[in-house]
Design an enzyme around this catalytic site. Structure first.
Site, PDB file in Angstrom:
ATOM      1  N   THR A  92      -0.524  30.780  31.212  1.00  0.00           N
ATOM      2  CA  THR A  92      -0.643  30.243  29.869  1.00  0.00           C
ATOM      3  C   THR A  92       0.549  29.335  29.640  1.00  0.00           C
ATOM      4  OG1 THR A  92      -0.997  30.769  27.531  1.00  0.00           O
ATOM      5  CG2 THR A  92       0.516  32.217  28.750  1.00  0.00           C
TER       6      THR A  92
ATOM      7  N   LYS B  41      -8.151  33.790  34.505  1.00  0.00           N
ATOM      8  CA  LYS B  41      -7.071  33.002  33.898  1.00  0.00           C
ATOM      9  C   LYS B  41      -5.765  33.704  34.209  1.00  0.00           C
ATOM     10  CE  LYS B  41      -5.619  31.421  29.284  1.00  0.00           C
ATOM     11  NZ  LYS B  41      -4.820  30.317  29.750  1.00  0.00           N
TER      12      LYS B  41
ATOM     13  N   GLU C 114      -5.901  27.472  34.186  1.00  0.00           N
ATOM     14  CA  GLU C 114      -6.273  27.709  32.787  1.00  0.00           C
ATOM     15  C   GLU C 114      -7.790  27.731  32.604  1.00  0.00           C
ATOM     16  OE1 GLU C 114      -4.586  28.474  30.152  1.00  0.00           O
ATOM     17  OE2 GLU C 114      -2.624  27.527  30.127  1.00  0.00           O
TER      18      GLU C 114
END
Length: 105
Positions: free
Chosen positions: A25, A22, A75
């Site tokens: 954000t 990941k 994500e």
């Protein structure tokens, strides 16, 4: 405005952050005060357990309607689920920010 030195993620997302899978954000303005080139500590939202450290690469404005498959892939979640999650966390907010980071080495 002070420079943020910590960031929290839902506990279920922290393994993806800690593995380097990941790398972005999406946050609202109140959580956008990160500075490219700085290192921040990652904690779980639920328990405040430190997980790892990340280096902030970029902070860029993003409208809700601009969230696309690229963001979903980064994500590590399906696009419809990502949009639903963003709406749940930030109801009625269109002005968002995408924070790009990498796992600190």
């Amino acid at each position: 405005m002070s420079i943020s030195t910590q960031i929290t993620f839902f506990e279920f997302l922290t393994p993806l952050v800690a593995s380097g899978q990941k790398t972005i954000t999406i946050r609202d303005k109140s959580e956008s005060h990160y500075v490219p080139g700085t290192r921040v500590e990652v904690f779980t939202l639920e328990t405040q357990r430190k997980v790892c450290e990340i280096d902030i690469l970029a902070v860029e404005p993003l409208k809700f309607d601009e969230i696309n498959e690229f963001h979903a892939e980064q994500e590590a979640i399906e696009l419809p689920k990502l949009k639903a999650l963003i709406q749940e966390i930030y109801p009625n907010i269109d002005e968002l920010y995408v924070i790009t980071y990498q796992l600190a080495k």
